[in-house]
Write an enzyme that holds these catalytic residues in place. Structure first.
Site, PDB file in Angstrom:
ATOM      1  N   CYS A 153       0.813  -1.227   0.000  1.00  0.00           N
ATOM      2  CA  CYS A 153       0.000   0.000   0.000  1.00  0.00           C
ATOM      3  C   CYS A 153       0.844   1.274   0.000  1.00  0.00           C
ATOM      4  CB  CYS A 153      -0.808   0.095   1.290  1.00  0.00           C
ATOM      5  SG  CYS A 153      -2.133  -1.038   1.445  1.00  0.00           S
ATOM      6  N   VAL A 157       0.531   4.398  -2.466  1.00  0.00           N
ATOM      7  CA  VAL A 157      -0.102   5.661  -2.065  1.00  0.00           C
ATOM      8  C   VAL A 157       0.786   6.841  -2.471  1.00  0.00           C
ATOM      9  CG1 VAL A 157      -0.766   7.053  -0.073  1.00  0.00           C
ATOM     10  CG2 VAL A 157      -1.508   4.697  -0.226  1.00  0.00           C
TER      11      VAL A 157
HETATM   12  S1  SF4 Z   1      -0.802  -2.499   4.780  1.00  0.00           S
HETATM   13 FE1  SF4 Z   1      -1.593  -2.800   2.704  1.00  0.00          FE
HETATM   14  S2  SF4 Z   1      -0.031  -4.028   1.642  1.00  0.00           S
HETATM   15 FE2  SF4 Z   1       0.381  -4.146   3.829  1.00  0.00          FE
HETATM   16  S3  SF4 Z   1      -0.626  -6.041   4.466  1.00  0.00           S
HETATM   17 FE3  SF4 Z   1      -2.058  -4.344   4.846  1.00  0.00          FE
HETATM   18  S4  SF4 Z   1      -3.326  -4.220   2.982  1.00  0.00           S
HETATM   19 FE4  SF4 Z   1      -1.527  -5.458   2.490  1.00  0.00          FE
END
Ligand code: SF4
Length: 512
Positions: A153, A157
Site C-alpha cells: 500500500c 499511495v
Molecule cells: S498495509 Fe496494505 S499491503 Fe500491507 S498487508 Fe495491509 S493491505 Fe496489504
C-alpha cells in the site's frame, strides 16, 4: 504462579488456572466497560434475525471479515513459483512479515520474501533509496537468480515508479544490469490476492516475452492460479499431462519450495519454473489457465502474443476434469488414455456408492471466484445444493457466470451467488437460511461456533489443520479426495447426532 520450570503448562491449561481466571475477571470488570449479560444476549439474538440481515446487507461503509487477502500476497505466491527467485516487496516490513507467516502457517514451510523496509521518511520523500539499498542487500545476501518486485500500500499511495526505480538501482550498481528483475504494481487497496497473482505473473511474462520474436511450437503452457493446494495439485496436473503424452510448461510452480524434504539442508529456493522455460514458453501454441478470474490480464497478454487461450474455472470433479482433458486432447492432438478413463470411472463409482448420503444436502461455501465456481459445480454433480455461494473478491462477471451455473442444474434451484460480500454477511445467511454444512477456509470455524453449521475445511488458508495442501483436489483423483473429505464430515455429524444411549443410538451405526 501456575507456570514454573518444573511443569510448563501450555496455553490450553495455563489460562484456566485460578490466578488467570481471577485476573481476566478483574480485567473485564475494571477495564472493559462490561455490558449486562442479558443485554449481550438480547443483541446476539437480534443479530440472528431477518431484520438484522436486511440491515447487514444494506451496509456499505465497512467490511467485516472479508474472505480475501491483499494483492502483494498473490505477487509473492507467483515469485515463489520461479527458479531461484526472491520475492521483493517495495514497502514496509510488517506487510512482508504477514505474507511470510501467512504462507508458512498454511504450507508449514518457511517462505522467503524481503521488503525494501520503507518507513516514515520514505513515505514522505519516496522510496528510491530503499529500492537501491534493498536490491543490493537482497542480491548480495540471498544470491537469487531473479528478483520479482511488487508493491505494498505505502509505495502505491505515494506513487513510486517501479520501472524507473529498478533502472535507477541498476545504474547505481545495486544489482547487475543483466539480472532479471521483473516487477508489478500491486496496490493492496484494490482487488485482492488473485489480482496480485495476475499482475505479478503478467509482469514476469512481459519481462521475458515483450519484444521477442515468437516461433510457435506444439507445447502447452499451464497456469494454475493462486491455489492453496498447489503442492498436491501441480503434481497431479503433471501426472495427467504425462499420461496424455502432451508437451507442457507449468508457468509458476511453487510446489517444491513449499514442500522441501527434511534432510539437514535448508533450501531457500527449490524447483520452480526455470527462467529458460519461462522465456521459451512464449513459443507455446496455447496457454491453459485453471483460474480464469485469477489470470485475466495474464491470459490477455498470452492472447496478444498469438497463443490460443483456454480459460477454465478451477475445475473440480468429473465434468471439470473432462473439460480440461478434452481441451488438452484437442490442443495436443493426443487421445485421452485408457488409464485416465478408468480413473474417471472410479470417481463416478465412488460418487454413486455414496450418493444416498450426500444427495440433497444443503451447503454454503465461500472463497475465491474460480474456487467457488468449481466447488459449486462439483456439489451439484454430487446431487448436493450450493445454497449460498459467496466470493468477497467476486465481481459482476463472476456473479453472472455463477448464476448461469446454478440455473443449469435442478440442484441449483433456490441457490444464490453473493459477490463482494464478507463473512459477516455469510453469518446472517446461515442464521436466516440455514444449511447443513459450510465449506471454506479456517476462518469459517468462527461461523461454525457461532451458527452451529459444521465446517468442512476446503480453501485457503487452512491454518488449524495440517497437510491438506499435499493432497490434490484437481483431476479425478482430486475429486475423490474432496468426496472423502465431505463424506467424513457428514458421517461425523451423523455419529454426533445419534450417540445418546437409549435415546438416539438406534442410528449410531457401525455401517454407514
Ligand atoms: S498495509 Fe496494505 S499491503 Fe500491507 S498487508 Fe495491509 S493491505 Fe496489504
Amino acid at each position: 504462579m501456575a507456570q514454573n520450570p518444573g511443569e510448563v503448562l501450555d496455553h490450553f491449561n495455563l489460562f484456566r488456572q485460578p490466578e488467570y481466571v481471577e485476573m481476566l475477571t478483574n480485567k473485564k470488570k475494571n477495564f472493559e466497560n462490561p455490558i449486562p449479560v442479558e443485554e449481550v444476549e438480547r443483541v446476539r439474538d437480534w443479530a440472528k434475525t431477518q431484520e438484522y440481515r436486511e440491515k447487514n446487507f444494506a451496509r456499505t461503509a465497512v467490511t467485516i471479515n472479508p474472505a480475501k487477502a491483499c494483492q502483494p500476497l498473490g505477487a509473492v505466491f507467483v515469485a515463489v513459483g520461479f527458479e531461484g527467485t526472491l520475492p521483493f516487496v517495495h514497502g514496509s516490513q510488517g506487510c512482508v512479515a504477514y505474507y511470510r507467516s501467512h504462507f508458512s502457517r498454511h504450507f508449514k514451510e518457511p517462505t522467503s520474501c524481503v521488503s525494501s523496509s520503507m518507513t516514515e521518511d520514505a513515505a514522505v520523500f519516496g522510496g528510491l533509496k530503499n529500492m537501491i539499498d534493498g536490491l543490493a542487500n537482497a542480491y548480495s545476501l540471498y544470491k537469487p537468480k531473479m528478483i520479482a518486485v511488487s508493491t505494498s500500500c505505502m509505495a502505491e499511495v505515494i506513487g513510486d515508479d517501479l520501472n524507473a526505480f529498478i533502472k535507477n538501482a541498476k545504474e547505481q550498481g545495486s544489482v547487475p544490469q543483466e539480472l532479471d528483475v521483473p516487477f508489478a504494481h500491486t496496490p493492496a487497496f484494490v482487488g485482492s490476492h488473485v489480482t496480485g497473482y495476475d499482475n505479478a505473473l503478467k509482469g514476469i511474462l512481459t519481462h521475458f516475452w515483450q519484444g521477442k520474436e515468437r516461433v510457435p511450437n506444439e507445447k502447452i503452457n499451464f497456469i494454475g492460479g493462486f491455489d492453496g493446494y498447489v503442492v498436491g495439485n501441480l503434481r497431479e496436473i503433471r501426472r495427467m499431462f504425462d499420461l496424455m503424452g502432451a508437451a507442457y510448461t507449468i508457468l509458476c510452480d511453487p510446489s517444491d519450495t513449499w514442500d522441501t524434504p527434511t534432510d539437514g539442508q535448508f533450501r531457500m529456493y527449490d524447483g520452480g519454473t526455470t527462467l529458460e522455460e519461462t522465456k521459451l514458453a512464449l513459443n507455446a501454441k496455447a496457454t491453459v489457465s485453471f483460474q480464469e478470474f485469477c489470470t485475466e490480464k495474464s491470459l490477455g497478454f498470452c492472447a496478444e502474443v498469438g497463443q490460443e487461450v483456454l480459460a477454465l474455472n478451477h475445475p473440480i470433479g468429473v465434468a471439470g476434469t473432462d473439460k480440461f482433458l478434452m481441451g488438452i486432447s484437442r490442443l495436443s492432438g493426443k487421445p485421452i488414455p485408457e488409464s485416465l478413463t478408468r480413473e474417471r470411472g472410479r470417481l463416478l463409482d465412488a460418487m454413486a456408492d455414496s450418493s444416498a448420503h450426500i444427495h440433497g444436502k444443503r451447503f454454503a461455501l465461500y472463497g475465491d471466484p474460480d474456487f467457488t465456481y468449481g466447488m459449486a459445480g462439483f456439489l451439484m454433480e454430487l446431487g448436493a445444493e450450493p445454497v449460498h455461494v459467496l466470493a468477497t473478491n467476486g465481481g459482476s462477471a463472476w456473479e453472472t457466470k455463477m448464476t448461469e451455473l446454478l440455473a443449469s442444474s435442478p440442484f441449483g434451484k433456490g441457490c444464490h451467488a453473493y459477490p463482494g460480500k464478507d463473512l459477516w454477511h455469510m453469518r446472517s445467511l446461515l442464521f436466516t437460511e440455514p444449511v447443513d454444512f459450510l465449506i471454506g477456509n479456517t476462518y469459517g470455524k468462527y461461523l461454525e461456533r457461532d451458527t452451529g453449521t459444521p465446517l468442512i475445511r476446503i480453501g485457503f488458508p487452512i491454518f488449524d489443520r495440517h497437510h491438506h495442501h499435499r493432497y490434490p483436489i484437481w483431476g479425478y483423483q482430486g475429486g475423490l479426495n474432496l468426496l472423502v473429505k465431505i463424506l467424513d464430515r457428514i458421517f461425523e455429524d451423523f455419529d454426533r447426532n445419534t450417540n445418546v444411549p437409549a435415546k438416539s443410538d438406534y442410528s449410531y451405526d457401525i455401517i454407514r
